[in-house]
Design an enzyme around this catalytic site. Structure first.
Site, PDB file in Angstrom:
ATOM      1  N   ALA A  31     -39.020  22.198  45.318  1.00 38.03           N
ATOM      2  CA  ALA A  31     -38.059  22.104  44.217  1.00 38.03           C
ATOM      3  C   ALA A  31     -38.013  20.643  43.770  1.00 38.03           C
ATOM      4  O   ALA A  31     -36.953  20.026  43.671  1.00 38.03           O
ATOM      5  CB  ALA A  31     -36.675  22.621  44.615  1.00 38.03           C
ATOM      6  N   HIS A  36     -37.785  12.969  44.392  1.00 35.55           N
ATOM      7  CA  HIS A  36     -38.996  13.125  45.206  1.00 35.55           C
ATOM      8  C   HIS A  36     -40.149  12.300  44.630  1.00 35.55           C
ATOM      9  O   HIS A  36     -40.876  11.641  45.377  1.00 35.55           O
ATOM     10  CB  HIS A  36     -39.423  14.593  45.237  1.00 35.55           C
ATOM     11  CG  HIS A  36     -38.428  15.521  45.867  1.00 35.55           C
ATOM     12  ND1 HIS A  36     -37.779  16.499  45.160  1.00 35.55           N
ATOM     13  CD2 HIS A  36     -37.968  15.628  47.139  1.00 35.55           C
ATOM     14  CE1 HIS A  36     -36.969  17.177  45.969  1.00 35.55           C
ATOM     15  NE2 HIS A  36     -37.065  16.658  47.176  1.00 35.55           N
ATOM     16  N   LYS A 156     -30.942   8.806  50.191  1.00 36.63           N
ATOM     17  CA  LYS A 156     -29.991   9.864  49.852  1.00 36.63           C
ATOM     18  C   LYS A 156     -29.498  10.563  51.120  1.00 36.63           C
ATOM     19  O   LYS A 156     -28.331  10.880  51.259  1.00 36.63           O
ATOM     20  CB  LYS A 156     -30.670  10.845  48.905  1.00 36.63           C
ATOM     21  CG  LYS A 156     -30.124  12.238  48.885  1.00 36.63           C
ATOM     22  CD  LYS A 156     -29.270  12.438  47.677  1.00 36.63           C
ATOM     23  CE  LYS A 156     -28.533  13.749  47.639  1.00 36.63           C
ATOM     24  NZ  LYS A 156     -29.141  14.849  48.350  1.00 36.63           N
ATOM     25  N   GLN A 160     -30.096  11.251  58.105  1.00 39.84           N
ATOM     26  CA  GLN A 160     -31.444  11.721  58.440  1.00 39.84           C
ATOM     27  C   GLN A 160     -32.402  10.537  58.601  1.00 39.84           C
ATOM     28  O   GLN A 160     -33.177  10.466  59.574  1.00 39.84           O
ATOM     29  CB  GLN A 160     -31.927  12.652  57.325  1.00 39.84           C
ATOM     30  CG  GLN A 160     -33.405  12.992  57.372  1.00 39.84           C
ATOM     31  CD  GLN A 160     -33.790  13.966  56.282  1.00 39.84           C
ATOM     32  OE1 GLN A 160     -33.424  15.130  56.340  1.00 39.84           O
ATOM     33  NE2 GLN A 160     -34.513  13.525  55.276  1.00 39.84           N
TER      34      GLN A 160
HETATM   35  P1  AMP Z   1     -35.692  17.374  50.490  1.00 42.88           P
HETATM   36  O1  AMP Z   1     -36.746  18.084  49.707  1.00 42.88           O
HETATM   37  O2  AMP Z   1     -34.311  17.535  49.947  1.00 42.88           O
HETATM   38  O3  AMP Z   1     -35.813  17.630  51.975  1.00 42.88           O
HETATM   39  O4  AMP Z   1     -35.991  15.822  50.323  1.00 42.88           O
HETATM   40  C1  AMP Z   1     -37.247  15.294  50.661  1.00 42.88           C
HETATM   41  C2  AMP Z   1     -37.163  13.793  50.664  1.00 42.88           C
HETATM   42  O5  AMP Z   1     -36.767  13.324  49.383  1.00 42.88           O
HETATM   43  C3  AMP Z   1     -36.129  13.252  51.666  1.00 42.88           C
HETATM   44  O6  AMP Z   1     -36.640  12.067  52.265  1.00 42.88           O
HETATM   45  C4  AMP Z   1     -34.948  12.964  50.786  1.00 42.88           C
HETATM   46  O7  AMP Z   1     -34.096  11.965  51.312  1.00 42.88           O
HETATM   47  C5  AMP Z   1     -35.640  12.490  49.522  1.00 42.88           C
HETATM   48  N1  AMP Z   1     -34.764  12.629  48.364  1.00 42.88           N
HETATM   49  C6  AMP Z   1     -34.152  13.751  47.933  1.00 42.88           C
HETATM   50  N2  AMP Z   1     -33.376  13.478  46.863  1.00 42.88           N
HETATM   51  C7  AMP Z   1     -33.486  12.147  46.642  1.00 42.88           C
HETATM   52  C8  AMP Z   1     -32.917  11.231  45.695  1.00 42.88           C
HETATM   53  N3  AMP Z   1     -32.067  11.645  44.758  1.00 42.88           N
HETATM   54  N4  AMP Z   1     -33.274   9.926  45.773  1.00 42.88           N
HETATM   55  C9  AMP Z   1     -34.111   9.499  46.724  1.00 42.88           C
HETATM   56  N5  AMP Z   1     -34.689  10.294  47.636  1.00 42.88           N
HETATM   57  C10 AMP Z   1     -34.373  11.588  47.606  1.00 42.88           C
END
Ligand code: AMP
Length: 293
Positions: A31, A36, A156, A160
């Site tokens: 998504a 990302h 964000k 984690q």
């Molecule tokens: P997720 O798909 O939500 O597991 O996120 C994958 C990676 O993208 C993780 O390292 C998140 O911290 C990073 N991420 C998600 N949203 C953001 C954002 N708005 N700004 C920076 N990094 C993000």
């Protein structure tokens, strides 16, 4: 050209020619949005044109609680590949495995998992028991499968990121961990795949999270309690009751005392409608007592 690997064998084939530079990995649950792609861009900048950028797309069942949104979590691989292509970041390999490929025999296993320990039981971990054990288990597995020199994660998900840094240090994992600043929409809301669940009215309420953090950060000159009060007032005005709103030491995530002076991290989590959102901001705090001593 981006190679798509759906299996370990396809991944090994895609990675069989070692890069002339470093290999970076960006782990995601798909998504994909510009949060990302900002990680992917940072990865390419880090390793340069000679390096290799690997993006993983995997909705990890281990990090979802029994009543969470694992089944509903948005999955659209074609859209994700298009987003990566449009970002112009030149991704070398996308690893998008099925659950069984990552966890053979799931749900009977994996038997052995990573334990996040005390830091995994507070804040997000208190609301989502076992979440960080699941995150660290998949991160360690993906690090073993991809064997990167550097792994990038978003600020964000601050808790984690902290836990991944601790795992890498505590278990001597040979990888550099790099944090990437939060990407926000024009209205201040931190980009998140879960924003897609919000109705227009909920989206308007969601703005209160980042507005509260900004108000808190602006109050840093008046001390830690002023930060907490200012942030809480903004949430109350939007009728949001946070799961937590806390000003913490960035390395321990312990709440800082009223006389704290120095850097701190303001973290918030709240349910907007049925969607749970998190956000955070660095705050420079002045000890209010300092000026009177
Ligand atoms: P997720 O798909 O939500 O597991 O996120 C994958 C990676 O993208 C993780 O390292 C998140 O911290 C990073 N991420 C998600 N949203 C953001 C954002 N708005 N700004 C920076 N990094 C993000």
């Amino acid at each position: 050209m981006t190679l798509l690997a759906r299996t370990r064998t396809e991944l090994d084939a895609a990675l069989s020619t070692p890069p002339r530079g470093r290999r970076a990995v960006v782990m995601t649950m798909g998504a994909l949005h510009s949060g990302h792609t900002s990680l992917v861009r940072a990865a390419r900048e880090l390793v340069g044109p000679e390096g290799q950028v690997v993006v993983t797309i995997f909705v990890n069942p281990l990090q979802f609680g029994p009543h969470e949104d694992f089944a509903q979590y948005p999955r659209d691989l074609d859209a994700d590949l298009a987003t990566l292509a449009a970002s112009g970041s030149d991704v070398d390999v996308v690893l998008a495995p099925e659950v069984d490929e990552v966890y053979p025999g799931y749900p009977d296993g994996p038997l052995v998992r990573v334990s996040a320990g005390r830091l995994g039981q507070v804040l997000e971990g208190a609301v989502r028991p076992g979440h960080f054990d699941g995150v660290l288990t998949v991160v360690l597995k993906l690090l073993h499968l991809v064997q990167p020199d550097v792994a990038l994660f978003g600020e964000k998900d601050a808790q984690q990121l902290l836990l991944i840094r601790r795992m890498v240090a505590d278990l001597d994992v040979p990888v550099d961990v790099v944090g990437v600043p939060i990407a926000r929409a024009d209205d201040g809301v931190a980009l998140s795949s879960r924003n897609a669940y919000l109705s227009p009215a909920e989206r308007a309420s969601a703005r209160a999270l980042s507005a509260a953090l900004r108000a808190g950060a602006a109050a840093g000159v008046d001390g830690a309690d002023a930060v907490r009060d200012a942030a809480r007032a903004v949430l109350a005005e939007a009728y949001l009751t946070p799961d937590y709103l806390t000003l913490v030491d960035p390395t321990t995530v312990d709440e800082v005392p009223s006389d704290h002076g120095g850097p701190a991290l303001l973290l918030v989590a709240a349910r907007v409608g049925t969607t749970r959102l998190i956000d955070n901001m660095a705050v420079q705090v002045t000890d209010p007592g300092e000026t009177h001593r």
